[in-house]
Design a protein around this motif. Sequence first.
Motif, mmCIF file in Angstrom:
data_model
loop_
_atom_site.group_PDB
_atom_site.id
_atom_site.type_symbol
_atom_site.label_atom_id
_atom_site.label_comp_id
_atom_site.label_asym_id
_atom_site.label_seq_id
_atom_site.Cartn_x
_atom_site.Cartn_y
_atom_site.Cartn_z
ATOM 1 N N ILE A 1 81.492 59.272 31.544
ATOM 2 C CA ILE A 1 82.667 59.494 32.065
ATOM 3 C C ILE A 1 83.441 60.339 30.825
ATOM 4 O O ILE A 1 83.187 60.040 29.623
ATOM 5 C CB ILE A 1 83.516 58.317 31.929
ATOM 6 C CG1 ILE A 1 83.147 57.500 33.226
ATOM 7 C CG2 ILE A 1 85.131 58.502 32.236
ATOM 8 C CD1 ILE A 1 83.826 56.228 33.663
ATOM 9 N N GLU B 1 89.123 56.120 38.027
ATOM 10 C CA GLU B 1 87.539 56.544 38.133
ATOM 11 C C GLU B 1 86.767 55.430 37.407
ATOM 12 O O GLU B 1 85.661 55.105 37.830
ATOM 13 C CB GLU B 1 87.387 57.824 37.332
ATOM 14 C CG GLU B 1 85.940 58.165 37.278
ATOM 15 C CD GLU B 1 85.758 59.549 36.480
ATOM 16 O OE1 GLU B 1 84.607 59.783 36.074
ATOM 17 O OE2 GLU B 1 86.688 60.155 36.150
ATOM 18 N N LYS C 1 83.089 63.008 44.773
ATOM 19 C CA LYS C 1 83.647 63.689 43.602
ATOM 20 C C LYS C 1 84.402 62.487 42.815
ATOM 21 O O LYS C 1 84.216 62.443 41.615
ATOM 22 C CB LYS C 1 84.432 64.735 43.756
ATOM 23 C CG LYS C 1 84.967 65.429 42.408
ATOM 24 C CD LYS C 1 85.715 66.738 42.555
ATOM 25 C CE LYS C 1 86.078 67.449 41.385
ATOM 26 N NZ LYS C 1 86.751 68.703 41.556
ATOM 27 N N GLY D 1 82.361 62.377 39.897
ATOM 28 C CA GLY D 1 82.786 63.267 38.947
ATOM 29 C C GLY D 1 82.472 64.695 39.215
ATOM 30 O O GLY D 1 83.194 65.624 38.668
#
Length: 254
Positions: free
Chosen positions: A105, A113, A230, A234
């Motif tokens: 991340i 997220e 997505k 990501g």
Amino acid sequence: MQKLRVLLVDDEIMIREGFKRLFDWEAHGCEVVGEAADGMEALAQIDALTPDIAIMDINIPIMSGLKVIQLARIKHPQIAFVIVSGYDDFSYCQQALRMQITDYILKPVDYEEFGVCLDNLKISLYKRRVAAEGTPKKQEERAITGIMRYLQEHLGEDVSLTILADQFHLNPQYISQLFRNEIGVGFLAYLTNIRMERAKQLLLSTPESVAGIAGQVGYADYRVFTKAFKKTEGITPSQYRREFLSAQGTAARP
């Protein structure tokens, strides 16, 4: 389900404080049990606390985060590592993948997220536990195992709690609670996880179009699929296919 124990490793105290204060650990069934600001301290904390999850920056003093993970895995192979880094470089992602990092991340952290990342991690840990323990014995575990198998076999179809309730002759609310109690995530989080895992397999192993793969994993609209992909990975499905196939081609060259 017991809370997962988390270790935070980052040399910036504001990053660690942000994680502790701005993310709802309780809602995701986790608790922060320790933190470290450099590589040596991280190894010591891993030995002392044996957390379930270590949130690890790459660029930390004394010893890099990747080296910490490499050494920690020797004694603690069961710990799941999530890299949180400011390096937007695919070569670092490649290294992380080779080391079986759970997720990568980028900073600044999108906590929504990050929450998806933790939910996916809990699903992986549950699957690992079931595989290690063999056939479930409790009635609840037998039910959730049957439901998980059904979902895998019907990913391309319309699936809902109501449909599952009819199929298994159970109350929808009961099924919803089963996912929370046994796996630690909601039904939709689990369904999205297995759909994305199947999609990634198809992207790398078939020439099927993104729209075609979307349909195979239960998304009638490829745009909705792309948005969900997505949010989870990501990058878009097309980027995922392009970057990973390119990386494989590079690795194959002498």
